[in-house]
Write a protein that holds these residues in place. Structure first.
Motif, mmCIF file in Angstrom:
data_model
loop_
_atom_site.group_PDB
_atom_site.id
_atom_site.type_symbol
_atom_site.label_atom_id
_atom_site.label_comp_id
_atom_site.label_asym_id
_atom_site.label_seq_id
_atom_site.Cartn_x
_atom_site.Cartn_y
_atom_site.Cartn_z
ATOM 1 N N GLU A 101 0.729 -1.245 0.170
ATOM 2 C CA GLU A 101 0.091 0.087 -0.133
ATOM 3 C C GLU A 101 1.069 1.266 0.057
ATOM 4 O OE1 GLU A 101 -2.419 0.046 3.297
ATOM 5 O OE2 GLU A 101 -0.940 0.591 4.980
ATOM 6 N N ALA A 102 2.237 1.243 0.269
ATOM 7 C CA ALA A 102 3.187 2.366 0.393
ATOM 8 C C ALA A 102 3.003 3.310 -0.734
ATOM 9 C CB ALA A 102 4.293 2.026 0.712
ATOM 10 N N LYS A 103 3.043 2.652 -1.799
ATOM 11 C CA LYS A 103 3.209 3.630 -3.025
ATOM 12 C C LYS A 103 1.673 4.390 -3.295
ATOM 13 C CE LYS A 103 1.851 -0.337 -6.183
ATOM 14 N NZ LYS A 103 2.380 -0.906 -7.236
ATOM 15 N N HIS A 104 0.834 3.865 -2.880
ATOM 16 C CA HIS A 104 -0.640 4.599 -3.035
ATOM 17 C C HIS A 104 -0.670 5.505 -1.989
ATOM 18 C CE1 HIS A 104 -1.824 1.139 -5.957
ATOM 19 N NE2 HIS A 104 -1.439 0.358 -4.838
ATOM 20 N N PHE A 105 -0.101 5.300 -0.728
ATOM 21 C CA PHE A 105 -0.248 6.352 0.132
ATOM 22 C C PHE A 105 0.613 7.885 -0.224
ATOM 23 C CE2 PHE A 105 -2.635 3.368 2.593
ATOM 24 C CZ PHE A 105 -3.027 3.910 3.718
ATOM 25 N N ALA A 106 1.842 7.305 -0.712
ATOM 26 C CA ALA A 106 2.816 8.433 -1.310
ATOM 27 C C ALA A 106 2.233 8.951 -2.244
ATOM 28 C CB ALA A 106 4.142 7.577 -1.879
ATOM 29 N N LYS A 107 1.444 8.556 -3.218
ATOM 30 C CA LYS A 107 0.594 9.094 -4.311
ATOM 31 C C LYS A 107 -0.392 9.961 -3.976
ATOM 32 C CE LYS A 107 -2.016 7.771 -8.749
ATOM 33 N NZ LYS A 107 -3.316 8.122 -8.176
ATOM 34 N N VAL A 108 -1.279 9.524 -3.039
ATOM 35 C CA VAL A 108 -2.537 10.290 -2.617
ATOM 36 C C VAL A 108 -1.942 11.328 -1.724
ATOM 37 C CG1 VAL A 108 -4.741 10.096 -1.734
ATOM 38 C CG2 VAL A 108 -4.026 8.199 -3.052
ATOM 39 N N LYS A 110 0.272 13.149 -2.085
ATOM 40 C CA LYS A 110 0.684 14.437 -2.908
ATOM 41 C C LYS A 110 -0.512 14.982 -3.707
ATOM 42 C CE LYS A 110 5.462 12.919 -3.806
ATOM 43 N NZ LYS A 110 5.369 11.340 -2.884
ATOM 44 N N GLU A 111 -1.536 14.190 -3.741
ATOM 45 C CA GLU A 111 -2.523 14.572 -4.676
ATOM 46 C C GLU A 111 -3.579 15.431 -3.735
ATOM 47 O OE1 GLU A 111 -3.036 10.624 -7.694
ATOM 48 O OE2 GLU A 111 -4.405 10.882 -5.981
ATOM 49 N N THR A 112 -3.549 15.200 -2.530
ATOM 50 C CA THR A 112 -4.546 15.792 -1.610
ATOM 51 C C THR A 112 -3.907 16.962 -0.750
ATOM 52 O OG1 THR A 112 -4.158 14.124 -0.067
ATOM 53 C CG2 THR A 112 -5.795 13.939 -1.549
ATOM 54 N N ALA A 113 -2.619 17.244 -0.884
ATOM 55 C CA ALA A 113 -1.930 18.061 -0.177
ATOM 56 C C ALA A 113 -2.445 19.607 0.011
ATOM 57 C CB ALA A 113 -0.284 18.173 -0.230
ATOM 58 N N SER A 114 -2.718 19.874 -1.270
ATOM 59 C CA SER A 114 -3.334 21.214 -1.723
ATOM 60 C C SER A 114 -4.900 21.341 -1.088
ATOM 61 C CB SER A 114 -3.352 21.562 -3.013
ATOM 62 O OG SER A 114 -4.121 20.886 -3.898
ATOM 63 N N PHE A 119 -1.061 13.650 5.701
ATOM 64 C CA PHE A 119 -0.619 12.220 6.000
ATOM 65 C C PHE A 119 0.410 12.204 7.184
ATOM 66 C CE2 PHE A 119 -3.035 11.636 2.513
ATOM 67 C CZ PHE A 119 -3.332 10.141 2.075
ATOM 68 N N ILE A 120 0.262 11.253 7.842
ATOM 69 C CA ILE A 120 1.186 10.968 8.836
ATOM 70 C C ILE A 120 1.112 9.405 9.299
ATOM 71 C CG2 ILE A 120 1.911 11.245 11.426
ATOM 72 C CD1 ILE A 120 0.390 13.934 11.545
ATOM 73 N N ASP A 189 -5.031 3.129 -4.046
ATOM 74 C CA ASP A 189 -5.392 4.872 -4.031
ATOM 75 C C ASP A 189 -6.668 4.794 -4.237
ATOM 76 O OD1 ASP A 189 -5.212 3.667 -6.657
ATOM 77 O OD2 ASP A 189 -4.653 5.295 -7.640
ATOM 78 N N VAL A 190 -7.623 4.330 -4.971
ATOM 79 C CA VAL A 190 -8.841 4.244 -5.184
ATOM 80 C C VAL A 190 -9.768 4.265 -3.791
ATOM 81 C CG1 VAL A 190 -11.033 3.330 -6.033
ATOM 82 C CG2 VAL A 190 -8.887 3.471 -7.452
ATOM 83 N N LYS A 191 -9.401 3.090 -3.080
ATOM 84 C CA LYS A 191 -9.860 3.124 -1.755
ATOM 85 C C LYS A 191 -9.529 4.034 -0.655
ATOM 86 C CE LYS A 191 -10.698 -1.872 -2.165
ATOM 87 N NZ LYS A 191 -10.353 -3.367 -1.513
ATOM 88 N N LEU A 192 -8.395 4.570 -0.740
ATOM 89 C CA LEU A 192 -7.922 5.500 -0.005
ATOM 90 C C LEU A 192 -8.699 6.816 -0.285
ATOM 91 C CD1 LEU A 192 -6.082 6.397 2.072
ATOM 92 C CD2 LEU A 192 -4.187 6.953 0.508
#
Length: 203
Positions: A101-108, A110-114, A119-120, A189-192
C-alpha cells in the motif's frame, strides 16, 4: 506448510505491564480481514463492504493526544494539524501489506496536500530506525512518521473508538480533531480516496 521463519500473526502491545494488562489491546500483524470491527458495542460506527468503518459527524469522539519524535528525530504533534484532515497510517517495514500500500499512500498524499490533507505515519514494531527509513525512501514517502517501536501511541486511542487494531491500519481524523474513519486492511489509491474524499468535502 511453511518453512524458515514462522509468520508473525499477532502482537500484544506493551506500553507498561500494568497499562497493558488494563488495556488488553492486541494488534493483528499484517491483517487481511477488513470486516473485523472493534471498539465496543456503543461505538456508533458502520463498517462498509470494503472494510472502511465510518462514524457520523455528530457521533465522533476526539482523537487522543499523539505526539513524539519522527524517524528522523524531529518533534511531531498531530494537534498542530487541527483544521486539516489527518490520515494516520500504522505500518512496519517488515509487513508485506504495508509494502503493497505504501506507493498508493505516497501518491495520494501528494494529490491531496493542496486540499488540506496531512498524512502521518506511525511506524511500529521496527526495533531499529534503519529499515523504516529505507522503507520510506524506497516508496518515495515524503510525509513524516512517528517512530513508535512498542506501540505507545496506538495504546492512546480510547476504547470504543475506531482505534487501530492491525498492521497496517489507517485512521482518519476530521478537521475538528475527531476520529472519523478507519480501516484494518491495506488500501490502494482508489479505496484511499473513497475513505478521505468525503471528509475533504465536509464543511
Amino acid at each position: 506448510m511453511s518453512f524458515g521463519r514462522a509468520p508473525r500473526r499477532r502482537f500484544t502491545l506493551l506500553a507498561a505491564p500494568a497499562a497493558a494488562a488494563a488495556l488488553a489491546l492486541t494488534l493483528t500483524a499484517c491483517g487481511g480481514d477488513g470486516n473485523k470491527a472493534g471498539g465496543g458495542g456503543n461505538s456508533h460506527f458502520v463498517t462498509g463492504s470494503g472494510g472502511i468503518s465510518t462514524v457520523a459527524k455528530a457521533d465522533r469522539q476526539d482523537a487522543p493526544k499523539l505526539d513524539g519524535a519522527t524517524l528522523d528525530g524531529k518533534p511531531l504533534d498531530v494537534a498542530d494539524y487541527k483544521g486539516k484532515v489527518v490520515v494516520l497510517n500504522v505500518w512496519g517495514s517488515w509487513c508485506g501489506p504495508c509494502r503493497l500500500e505504501a506507493k498508493h499512500f505516497a501518491k495520494v498524499s501528494k494529490e491531496t496536500a493542496s486540499q488540506g490533507v496531512q498524512f502521518i505515519g506511525i511506524n511500529t514494531r521496527d526495533a531499529e530506525k534503519g529499515p523504516a527509513v529505507n522503507f520510506e525512501k524506497d516508496n518515495s514517502i515524503t510525509y513524516p512518521s512517528f517512530f513508535d517501536p512498542i506501540g505507545k501511541l496506538i495504546l492512546r486511542f480510547p476504547k470504543g473508538t475506531l482505534n487501530p487494531q492491525a498492521i497496517p491500519s489507517t485512521v482518519v481524523i476530521d478537521r475538528n480533531g475527531k476520529i472519523a474513519a478507519r480501516t484494518l486492511v491495506a488500501l490502494d489509491d482508489v479505496k484511499l480516496h473513497k475513505m478521505i474524499d468525503p471528509l475533504i468535502a465536509e464543511k
